[in-house]
Design an enzyme around this catalytic site. Structure first.
Site, PDB file in Angstrom:
ATOM      1  N   CYS A   1     131.962 177.065  56.887  1.00 15.72           N
ATOM      2  CA  CYS A   1     131.096 175.886  56.853  1.00 15.72           C
ATOM      3  C   CYS A   1     130.941 175.386  55.418  1.00 15.72           C
ATOM      4  CB  CYS A   1     129.752 176.197  57.517  1.00 15.72           C
ATOM      5  SG  CYS A   1     128.804 174.740  57.984  1.00 15.72           S
TER       6      CYS A   1
ATOM      7  N   HIS B   1     131.844 178.119  62.738  1.00 18.15           N
ATOM      8  CA  HIS B   1     131.287 179.460  62.528  1.00 18.15           C
ATOM      9  C   HIS B   1     131.971 180.469  63.453  1.00 18.15           C
ATOM     10  CE1 HIS B   1     127.841 178.425  59.896  1.00 18.15           C
ATOM     11  NE2 HIS B   1     127.971 177.238  60.480  1.00 18.15           N
TER      12      HIS B   1
ATOM     13  N   GLU C   1     132.123 183.594  63.281  1.00 20.67           N
ATOM     14  CA  GLU C   1     131.361 184.826  63.455  1.00 20.67           C
ATOM     15  C   GLU C   1     130.548 184.842  64.748  1.00 20.67           C
ATOM     16  OE1 GLU C   1     128.559 182.160  61.027  1.00 20.67           O
ATOM     17  OE2 GLU C   1     130.713 182.497  61.244  1.00 20.67           O
TER      18      GLU C   1
END
Length: 547
Positions: A380, A519, A521
Site C-alpha cells: 500500500c 494488502h 497479508e
C-alpha cells in the site's frame, strides 16, 4: 438451523477470546462441521476504520469492503472462512441503525428504548445467515460488567431464551491468577466473574480458564461447584509459544468435546487434525532463521501490523524457517543514515499507513533495499513510497511526492506521482470520491481484480495473470508517469482490468523488489501461506545464505 456459541470474557481484557473462538471454530471444522464466526464490539464507533492503530490495532478488511476488528483476521486465519460485512458489528452501528429507523418513522412514533429496540436490532444481526452453517460462534467484546456491553449481554440472553432449548450455549473466559508468594492459583476472580454473568441472566455452560500454571483437580472441582458447571467443562488455557498451537492445545484440554457434549451431539465425529499437526511441525522444526525489518510508523504497537506479522510467519512456515521480525521506526531515517539500522537484515518490508509522519524514512528504506539488492516488499503506502523513491532517484523527478502529505501541491515544480483517488470501477458501477468526504468508509475498500503482466515476477509467483486482492487506501500512483518509470526499469506488472490503476510494481534488475497497492497479508493463512509472502521469505532465505 445453526447452533449458537456465545463467547464472553471476564476478570480482565485481552484474555484471548478471539483466539479461543478461532481455535474452537477450527476444531469444529476438523470434526466435519461448517462454521461462521462473528464479533460484537461494545464501542460507539461505527467501525474501527477511523480509529488510530495505537487505539485499536489494525483494521481488518473483508472481501465485501467492511472495516472490522482484528479478531476477524484470527477467524479467517484459523478457519479459512472469508469474513463478511455481516460478521462484525459495534454499538455505534447498532445505535445508528436504530436512529435511522426512528427518523424514517419505522417505529410508528413509539418511545425508543434499549429494550426492546436496541436489543432487537442486535438479535436481528445475530440471525443473519443462520441457515448457512452448522455452528455460529459469536464473540462479545470487552468484559462482563462493562456498562457499554450490557445491551449485548441482554440481547444474547433474550436470543437464547427465544430459541429452542439446546440451540445456544455460553462459553466464558476468565483468569486464574497465580500468587507466587503463596504458591497457589486463585479461583475467586473467576467466581465473581461468573456471578456477575449470572446476575444478568446468563449461566455459562463452559469455562475457559487462562492460567500460567497447571490447574489441579482440586481447583477444577472448586470452580465447577461454585460456578455451577460440570468439572469436565472447566477447560484450561495455558500460554503457548505460538498461537497456531491453540487448536491442538484446546483439543487436548477437551474444549471441542465439551462443546459437543453441551449440545448433546453424540456420537461425536472424530476430528481430523492432520492440518494443524503439520502447521505445528513447521513451526517447531525449522531449518534456519531469517531476519526481517518492518519499517513503519506504528511500531510501538505490534497489533497495528498484526496480519503482516502473521503472514510473515506463514511465509516462514512455507520455507521451514523461523522468522525474526524487528520493528524499525521509519522516523529514525529522517534524521539518521538507514544503513547502520538495516544492515544485517535479510529482507525489508514497508507496510501501509496514513499521513505524512515517517514517509521520508520509508522512502529511504526503499532506496536502501533497491541499491543494496535486498529483498523488498512494499504494501500500500510502502508501494507508493517505492515509486516516489524511483521517481526521485532514478527517473530524475527530484520533486516527486504525494498529494496525501506534500504541501507543495500548488507549486509548478511539485510532481504528484501519487494522487488522491477520485473515481474507480466497483463491479459494474463507477464510484466517486472527494477529498472533503467523510473519512469513514470512503476509501477503495474490499476485493478488486488485477491483471498481471505475462512473464513478470508476480505472474510467476501467483502462477496466473488474473488475481483479486483486498484494498484499503485513498491514494493511487498516477499512470502518467508510467512510461518514464518503466524506461528506468520499474515495471508496472499489475494493473486494474481497465488499465487505469496500478496494482503492482517491480524492479526488473533486482533479485526481489515488489510493491503492491493492495494488502496481501489479509488473505494469508498458516495452512495456505500467501504466494507473495512465501516467495518473499524464499528470497530472504537466499539472501541469508549469501551473507
Amino acid at each position: 438451523m445453526a447452533r449458537y456459541i456465545f463467547i464472553t470474557g471476564g476478570v480482565v481484557s485481552s484474555l484471548g477470546k478471539g483466539l479461543a473462538s478461532a481455535a474452537l471454530g477450527a476444531l469444529l471444522q476438523a470434526r466435519g462441521f461448517s462454521v461462521r464466526l462473528r464479533k460484537l464490539d461494545p464501542y460507539l464507533n461505527v467501525d474501527p476504520g477511523t480509529m488510530s492503530p495505537f487505539e485499536h490495532g489494525e483494521v481488518f478488511v473483508t472481501d465485501d469492503g467492511a472495516e472490522t476488528d482484528l479478531d476477524l483476521g484470527h477467524y479467517e486465519r484459523f478457519t479459512g472462512v472469508p469474513a463478511r460485512l455481516t460478521d462484525s458489528v459495534s454499538s455505534g452501528r447498532i445505535y445508528s441503525n436504530v436512529l435511522e429507523r426512528e427518523r424514517r418513522g419505522d417505529y410508528l412514533g413509539k418511545t425508543i428504548q434499549v429494550v426492546p429496540h436496541v436489543t432487537n436490532e442486535i438479535k436481528d444481526f445475530l440471525a443473519i445467515g443462520e441457515t448457512e452453517v452448522d455452528f455460529m460462534l459469536c464473540e462479545i467484546g470487552g468484559t462482563v460488567g462493562d456498562i457499554e456491553g450490557l445491551p449485548f449481554f441482554e440481547a444474547i440472553r433474550q436470543f437464547s431464551h427465544d430459541r429452542a432449548r439446546g440451540q445456544c450455549i455460553f462459553m466464558h473466559l476468565t483468569l486464574l491468577p497465580y500468587l507466587a508468594a503463596s504458591g497457589e492459583l486463585k479461583t475467586k476472580p473467576t467466581q465473581h466473574s461468573v456471578k456477575e454473568l449470572q446476575s444478568i441472566g446468563i449461566a455459562p455452560d463452559i469455562l475457559v480458564c487462562r492460567s500460567e500454571q497447571p490447574i489441579p483437580d482440586k481447583e477444577r472441582e472448586k470452580i465447577a461447584l461454585f460456578c455451577n458447571v460440570r468439572k469436565e467443562h472447566v477447560v484450561a488455557a495455558y500460554d503457548l509459544k505460538s498461537i497456531y498451537e491453540a487448536p491442538l492445545a484446546y483439543h487436548h484440554e477437551g474444549l471441542d468435546q465439551a462443546v459437543l457434549d453441551a449440545f448433546q451431539i453424540s456420537p461425536a465425529p472424530r476430528p481430523d487434525l492432520n492440518v494443524w499437526q503439520d502447521v505445528v511441525d513447521r513451526i517447531q522444526n525449522t531449518d534456519g532463521a531469517v531476519n526481517i525489518a518492518i519499517v513503519g510508523k506504528y511500531v510501538q504497537l505490534e497489533d497495528a501490523y498484526k496480519s503482516i506479522k502473521e503472514a510473515l510467519i506463514h511465509g516462514g512456515m512455507a520455507n521451514r524457517v523461523k522468522v525474526n521480525v524487528e520493528w524499525v521506526d521509519a522516523e529514525i531515517f529522517e534524521r539518521e543514515d538507514p544503513a547502520p539500522h538495516l544492515e544485517g537484515f535479510h529482507a525489508i518490508l514497508v507496510p501501509g499507513g496514513f499521513g505524512e509522519r515517517g514517509t521520508e524514512g520509508k522512502i529511504k528504506a526503499a532506496e536502501f533495499a533497491r541499491t543494496r539488492k535486498i529483498p523488498y516488499l512494499g504494501i500500500c503506502l510502502g508501494m507508493q513510497m517505492a515509486v516516489i523513491e524511483a521517481a526521485r532517484n532514478v527517473a530524475g523527478l527530484k520533486h516527486a511526492g504525494s498529494e496525501e502529505f506534500d504541501h507543495e501541491a500548488g507549486k509548478k515544480r511539485f510532481e504528484p506521482v501519487v494522487y488522491h483517488l477520485k473515481e474507480w470501477v466497483q463491479g459494474n458501477e463507477k464510484v466517486s470520491r472527494n477529498v472533503s468526504d467523510d473519512k469513514g468508509g470512503t476509501m477503495r475498500l474490499g476485493a478488486y481484480d488485477a491483471v498481471l503482466k505475462d512473464g513478470s515476477r508476480v505472474a510467476q509467483i501467483y502462477g496466473t495473470t488474473q488475481i483479486d486482492e483486498r484494498h484499503r487506501h485513498r491514494y493511487e500512483v498516477d499512470t502518467k508517469y508510467r512510461e518514464k518509470l518503466e524506461d528506468c526499469g520499474l515495471t508496472f506488472s499489475g494493473m486494474s482490468p481497465d488499465g487505469r490503476l496500478p496494482e503492482i510494481v517491480e524492479w526488473s534488475d533486482h533479485p526481489w523488489f515488489i510493491g503492491v497497492q493492495y494488502h496481501p497479508e489479509l488473505k494469508s493463512k498458516p495452512f495456505a501461506p500467501h504466494p507473495l509472502f512465501a516467495d518473499f521469505l524464499r528470497a530472504a532465505v537466499e539472501t541469508s545464505r549469501l551473507v
